[in-house]
Structure formats: structure tokens, C-alpha cells
Design an enzyme around this catalytic site. Structure first.
Site, PDB file in Angstrom:
ATOM      1  CG  ASN A   1       7.093   7.100   3.026  1.00  0.00           C
ATOM      2  OD1 ASN A   1       6.029   7.486   3.512  1.00  0.00           O
ATOM      3  ND2 ASN A   1       7.620   5.917   3.313  1.00  0.00           N
TER       4      ASN A   1
ATOM      5  CG  ASN B   1       3.246   1.294   7.802  1.00  0.00           C
ATOM      6  OD1 ASN B   1       3.975   1.903   7.017  1.00  0.00           O
ATOM      7  ND2 ASN B   1       1.966   1.548   7.918  1.00  0.00           N
TER       8      ASN B   1
ATOM      9  CE  LYS C   1       2.108  -1.885   5.460  1.00  0.00           C
ATOM     10  NZ  LYS C   1       1.930  -1.176   4.220  1.00  0.00           N
TER      11      LYS C   1
ATOM     12  CB  CYS D   1      -0.227   6.041   8.499  1.00  0.00           C
ATOM     13  SG  CYS D   1       0.565   7.464   7.729  1.00  0.00           S
TER      14      CYS D   1
ATOM     15  N   GLY E   1       8.292  -5.346   3.000  1.00  0.00           N
ATOM     16  CA  GLY E   1       9.476  -4.579   3.393  1.00  0.00           C
ATOM     17  C   GLY E   1      10.745  -5.302   3.014  1.00  0.00           C
TER      18      GLY E   1
ATOM     19  N   GLY F   1      15.309  -1.990   1.529  1.00  0.00           N
ATOM     20  CA  GLY F   1      16.704  -2.236   1.897  1.00  0.00           C
ATOM     21  C   GLY F   1      16.900  -3.424   2.826  1.00  0.00           C
TER      22      GLY F   1
ATOM     23  CB  ALA G   1      -0.903   0.004   1.224  1.00  0.00           C
TER      24      ALA G   1
HETATM   25  C1  DHB Z   1       1.554   6.842   4.513  1.00  0.00           C
HETATM   26  C2  DHB Z   1       2.683   6.158   4.894  1.00  0.00           C
HETATM   27  C3  DHB Z   1       2.555   4.885   5.383  1.00  0.00           C
HETATM   28  O1  DHB Z   1       3.622   4.153   5.777  1.00  0.00           O
HETATM   29  C4  DHB Z   1       1.302   4.316   5.490  1.00  0.00           C
HETATM   30  O2  DHB Z   1       1.197   3.079   5.952  1.00  0.00           O
HETATM   31  C5  DHB Z   1       0.185   5.007   5.091  1.00  0.00           C
HETATM   32  C6  DHB Z   1       0.310   6.284   4.604  1.00  0.00           C
HETATM   33  C7  DHB Z   1       1.683   8.213   3.999  1.00  0.00           C
HETATM   34  O3  DHB Z   1       2.520   8.958   4.486  1.00  0.00           O
HETATM   35  O4  DHB Z   1       0.874   8.574   3.128  1.00  0.00           O
END
Ligand code: DHB
Length: 285
Positions: free
Chosen positions: A55, A183, A153, A118, A238, A208, A7
Site C-alpha cells: 500500500n 508497521n 507503532k 508511516c 502483521g 503474509g 491502524a
Molecule cells: C499509511 C501507511 C502506514 O503504514 C501507516 O502506518 C500510516 C499511514 C498510509 O500510507 O496512509
């Protein structure tokens, strides 16, 4: 066994989802969606230099309704190609999640990955606080349409007690038939030329070899904590770059696999390579 995108990776727009539909993945996972569309965090919000993938997207997504519309329009094609649709859901409240799940079931969605892990929102992800996680899950799953299968998740749990607690809880939730480990690792920081690479400075680290080792450890521990007869699959997510990583995941107990960073870097040929490896013909022309 599902082999699909993680996702968040190449699954935000309808164009992204159409590419996954044409790929060799046997499931299509959406971007984690919320009740209303979101722009997410400011750019730069993704960085990958081959060593670090970090990210802070901030749940940029089209809103759940758009993903359900895509599903309704592509239902026949998905069926033709033998692909399962998985709606990744990251509602910001219990009622948002309940609403999205009900609406998904109404249009025939059969599988959801509930993402309460998240790392890029303010505060602690719900799933890291295992007491709060239990309360949310009981409330969200209460009265859920029985046709819906739920995967969870999960975040990386560094306390082994949390793994036992979550595994035991999952076994009491009949709707939950899989857990996804894991995650991205939260609150990472990468500098390039002395400057943080992300506008928000901190972000989730994925991909990684280190992530792979962490994820294999989570898969291994969840597989044992769930036991052989739980009926709950463990999904590796991952650090998967190819077939060898999937083989390692199988050894640790995973039965399905999600590809994140490698899909972003290499595109959907990664699915082909993994299948070829698993079928043992990776050396054929
Ligand atoms: C986002 C990042 C994640 O790891 C996740 O599980 C859901 C959303 C994000 O920053 O959009």
C-alpha cells in the site's frame, strides 16, 4: 488483551468505524490521523493478490477532529459493548502531535497509538532514526495529560542495536505502556503484467507469511529487550490470519494483537475465528 484492527485497515470512514463497533474486536482503532483531512496518494494505492499486500495510501484520513467527533458520539455504545477506543495519531510535526493528543484527552480519549513510522511519506520515518525519535517523543510527551496512555507503532528495526535503544528509551517514558510491532515494510515494489501495481511505484508491504516471521522476530526481541517488569506490553501487528498466528505471537511475547490484511480480505469474521480458536471451540459448528 486487545484484539482489534491494525491502524489503516477498514477504519478510515465513520462507516468503517461503525462496522468495527459491531464486530467482535474488543477495541476500535482509527486510521492514523493528521491535523487536517488528507486525500492521500493517487490511486492505485493498494494491491493484494494473495501473495503480496502493498500500500501507498499516503495518510488519507478525515482529520483528527472528525475521529474525535465519532468517538464523542459513540462513547456510550463503545462502553456498552466493552470496547476501547484507540486514536491512531500521525501528526506531521511535533506541534501537530502535541495538539492532537491534548484535544483527544479533552474529550475523554484514554488511549492513543502514536504512529511515527508511516512508510509512505517522503523522507525517512521519524521512528527509524532513533535519535530523532527520542527527541520527538520527549517533546510530544512532555506535559501530556496524565490520563492518556500511549502505544508506539514501531517500524521494523533491522539493526538489533536500535531495538535495545528504543526499548531502553520506552522504559523511561511513563506514558508509554505498549509498543506495536510492526508497521509495514517500507519501499516495496510489486509488478503485475510488467507494470508497477501502485501509482507511486513504491509502498509498504504487509500481511503474509514473510511479514509474520519478521513481526514475530520483532516481538521476540522487544519482549526480551524490555524485560519482564517493564509494564510495557508488546502488540503483534502483521501477518495474523487466524488463531494459530496469535498463538505464535503469544509464544514470542505479544499480549495484544492487531489484524490488518486479513481484515481487509475476510472482513470482521476474522475476529470471531480468532476468539473461537483461543477459546478452544474452533471445531464446534
Ligand atoms: C499509511 C501507511 C502506514 O503504514 C501507516 O502506518 C500510516 C499511514 C498510509 O500510507 O496512509
Amino acid at each position: 488483551m486487545f484484539l482489534c484492527n491494525a491502524a489503516g485497515c477498514k477504519c478510515t470512514t465513520w462507516g468503517d468505524l461503525d462496522c468495527l463497533l459491531e464486530s467482535e474486536a474488543n477495541a476500535v482503532m482509527t486510521k492514523s490521523c493528521t491535523l487536517s483531512p488528507r486525500d492521500g496518494n493517487k490511486h492505485p494505492k493498494y494491491h493484494d493478490d494473495g501473495v503480496h499486500s502493498i500500500n501507498s495510501n499516503g495518510l488519507e484520513n478525515l482529520g483528527y477532529r472528525s475521529y474525535l467527533d465519532w468517538y464523542v458520539q459513540r462513547k456510550d455504545k463503545l462502553k456498552e459493548r466493552g470496547k476501547t477506543f484507540i486514536l491512531s495519531v500521525a501528526g506531521r510535526s511535533i506541534t501537530d502531535n502535541t495538539h492532537i493528543l491534548r484535544e483527544a484527552a479533552k474529550v475523554g480519549v484514554e488511549r492513543v497509538e502514536l504512529n511515527l513510522s508511516c512508510p509512505n511519506l517522503d523522507g525517512c520515518p521519524v521512528s527509524l532514526d532513533v535519535c530523532m525519535y527520542r527527541d520527538w517523543l520527549l517533546a510530544i510527551l512532555y506535559g501530556l495529560p496524565v490520563s492518556l496512555k500511549i502505544g508506539l507503532k514501531l517500524p521494523v528495526y533491522c539493526n538489533p542495536k536500535d531495538i535495545i535503544t528504543v526499548a531502553n528509551m520506552v522504559k523511561t517514558l511513563p506514558a508509554v505502556d505498549s509498543v506495536t510491532c510492526s508497521n509495514s515494510l517500507p519501499l516495496g515494489l510489486v509488478y503485475r503484467d510488467g507494470e508497477p501495481v501502485l501509482e507511486r511505484i513504491l509502498g509498504g508491504c504487509g500481511g503474509g507469511d514473510t511479514m509474520k516471521a519478521v513481526v514475530l522476530g520483532q516481538v521476540y526481541q522487544f519482549t526480551r529487550a524490555l524485560g519482564p517488569d517493564s509494564g510495557v506490553d508488546v502488540v503483534m501487528c502483521g501477518g495474523i490470519r487466524g488463531g494459530r498466528d496469535v498463538e505464535d505471537g503469544m509464544k514470542a511475547g505479544a499480549t495484544s494483537f492487531q489484524v490488518g490484511t486479513a481484515l481487509v480480505v475476510r472482513g470482521s469474521s476474522v475476529f470471531h475465528d480468532i476468539w473461537a480458536h483461543l477459546e478452544g471451540d474452533r471445531f464446534s459448528p
